[in-house]
Design an enzyme around this catalytic site. Structure first.
Site, mmCIF file in Angstrom:
data_model
loop_
_atom_site.group_PDB
_atom_site.id
_atom_site.type_symbol
_atom_site.label_atom_id
_atom_site.label_comp_id
_atom_site.label_asym_id
_atom_site.label_seq_id
_atom_site.Cartn_x
_atom_site.Cartn_y
_atom_site.Cartn_z
ATOM 1 N N CYS A 84 73.376 -31.626 -106.914
ATOM 2 C CA CYS A 84 73.858 -30.938 -105.720
ATOM 3 C C CYS A 84 72.702 -30.776 -104.735
ATOM 4 O O CYS A 84 71.566 -30.545 -105.129
ATOM 5 C CB CYS A 84 74.486 -29.593 -106.066
ATOM 6 S SG CYS A 84 73.331 -28.230 -106.185
ATOM 7 N N GLU A 85 73.028 -30.950 -103.478
ATOM 8 C CA GLU A 85 71.967 -30.910 -102.469
ATOM 9 C C GLU A 85 71.525 -29.484 -102.151
ATOM 10 O O GLU A 85 70.530 -29.290 -101.466
ATOM 11 C CB GLU A 85 72.413 -31.624 -101.194
ATOM 12 C CG GLU A 85 73.528 -30.943 -100.435
ATOM 13 C CD GLU A 85 73.956 -31.763 -99.220
ATOM 14 O OE1 GLU A 85 73.626 -32.956 -99.138
ATOM 15 O OE2 GLU A 85 74.623 -31.189 -98.350
ATOM 16 N N HIS A 86 72.232 -28.488 -102.627
ATOM 17 C CA HIS A 86 71.857 -27.103 -102.335
ATOM 18 C C HIS A 86 70.823 -26.564 -103.312
ATOM 19 O O HIS A 86 69.965 -25.771 -102.929
ATOM 20 C CB HIS A 86 73.093 -26.201 -102.349
ATOM 21 C CG HIS A 86 74.138 -26.634 -101.373
ATOM 22 N ND1 HIS A 86 75.474 -26.749 -101.690
ATOM 23 C CD2 HIS A 86 74.017 -27.025 -100.091
ATOM 24 C CE1 HIS A 86 76.139 -27.174 -100.626
ATOM 25 N NE2 HIS A 86 75.273 -27.357 -99.642
ATOM 26 N N HIS A 87 70.909 -26.980 -104.567
ATOM 27 C CA HIS A 87 69.995 -26.447 -105.584
ATOM 28 C C HIS A 87 69.210 -27.530 -106.304
ATOM 29 O O HIS A 87 68.350 -27.225 -107.120
ATOM 30 C CB HIS A 87 70.787 -25.636 -106.615
ATOM 31 C CG HIS A 87 71.624 -24.549 -106.023
ATOM 32 N ND1 HIS A 87 72.946 -24.731 -105.669
ATOM 33 C CD2 HIS A 87 71.307 -23.278 -105.685
ATOM 34 C CE1 HIS A 87 73.416 -23.609 -105.150
ATOM 35 N NE2 HIS A 87 72.452 -22.712 -105.142
ATOM 36 N N GLN A 125 80.038 -32.499 -103.852
ATOM 37 C CA GLN A 125 81.120 -33.249 -104.511
ATOM 38 C C GLN A 125 82.140 -33.772 -103.504
ATOM 39 O O GLN A 125 82.636 -34.890 -103.630
ATOM 40 C CB GLN A 125 81.796 -32.337 -105.547
ATOM 41 C CG GLN A 125 82.840 -33.062 -106.382
ATOM 42 C CD GLN A 125 83.467 -32.172 -107.434
ATOM 43 O OE1 GLN A 125 82.834 -31.229 -107.911
ATOM 44 N NE2 GLN A 125 84.705 -32.450 -107.796
ATOM 45 N N HIS A 153 79.360 -28.043 -112.411
ATOM 46 C CA HIS A 153 78.150 -27.848 -111.612
ATOM 47 C C HIS A 153 77.183 -26.909 -112.320
ATOM 48 O O HIS A 153 77.479 -25.732 -112.486
ATOM 49 C CB HIS A 153 78.516 -27.266 -110.238
ATOM 50 C CG HIS A 153 79.265 -28.229 -109.369
ATOM 51 N ND1 HIS A 153 78.724 -28.794 -108.235
ATOM 52 C CD2 HIS A 153 80.506 -28.759 -109.486
ATOM 53 C CE1 HIS A 153 79.603 -29.616 -107.678
ATOM 54 N NE2 HIS A 153 80.697 -29.599 -108.418
ATOM 55 N N CYS A 155 74.505 -25.721 -111.220
ATOM 56 C CA CYS A 155 73.966 -24.679 -110.340
ATOM 57 C C CYS A 155 74.848 -23.439 -110.391
ATOM 58 O O CYS A 155 74.372 -22.318 -110.184
ATOM 59 C CB CYS A 155 73.797 -25.186 -108.913
ATOM 60 S SG CYS A 155 75.336 -25.625 -108.085
HETATM 61 ZN ZN LIG Z 1 74.390 -26.229 -106.051
#
Ligand SMILES: [Zn+2]
Length: 193
Positions: A84-87, A125, A153, A155
């Site tokens: 995931c690009e956030h975490h 996703q 996920h 994260c």
């Molecule tokens: Zn994430």
């Protein structure tokens, strides 16, 4: 430094930064167990993001076959691993693809290859689902394509944001799959028996 083929520019620099990250996390990067960790992480991250250097459309256009078959083609249970690009933590699961050919089909392994390329990038996703659909739509030009992604996920799970084992499902479709009946046919075929 001569790069092994699976690695690319910036590998040494990445390792330097990861060494710094270890120190910032409160570790001693010079202790034995961590000595080679920065380079290992740098290599792992380059492999997990190798999709940036690969062209999924080219994979499909290079493997188009003329074929009169115009029933639904389904490739289900394609395993994927992404981040995931956030975490920058993994999300992973299965991709199911269906398309209705319009004169052309492609090798089933090529669809899996497309999934592999888009998943080996930093992703959300929803976007990954759409990119796989668009890639197939733009190259095969089928009567319709539908992509369903089911994923866990880390994260969310590791941080306790979501119940363990919860699965996120996304889907995207075009053409003939705008009809609920066609989508249902596909969903019935991928549902675990
Ligand atoms: Zn994430």
């Amino acid at each position: 430094m001569n790069l092994e083929p699976e690695y690319r520019e910036g590998l040494d620099q990445l390792a330097v930064h990861y060494k710094e990250v270890l120190a910032l996390l409160g570790e001693d990067p010079s202790r034995e167990g961590l000595e080679k960790t920065p380079m290992r992480v740098a290599k792992a991250m380059q492999v997990l993001t190798r999709g940036y250097t690969q062209d999924a459309r080219k994979v499909l256009t290079a493997a188009l076959f003329e074929e009169k078959y115009n029933q639904m083609v389904i490739v289900k249970d394609i395993d994927f691993f992404s981040m995931c690009e956030h975490h920058m933590l993994p999300f992973f699961g299965k991709v199911h693809v269906a398309y209705i050919p319009n004169g052309y089909i492609t090798g089933l392994s090529k669809i899996a290859r497309v999934v592999d390329i888009f998943s080996h990038r930093l992703q959300v996703q929803e976007r990954m689902t759409q990119q796989i659909k668009d890639c197939i739509q733009d190259t095969l030009k089928p009567l319709g394509v539908m992509v369903v992604v089911e994923a866990k996920h880390l994260c969310m799970q590791m941080r306790g944001v979501e119940k363990q084992n919860s699965i996120t499902t996304t889907s995207d479709f075009s053409g003939a799959f705008n009809q609920a009946k066609t989508r249902e046919e596909f969903m019935n075929l991928i549902r675990p028996k």
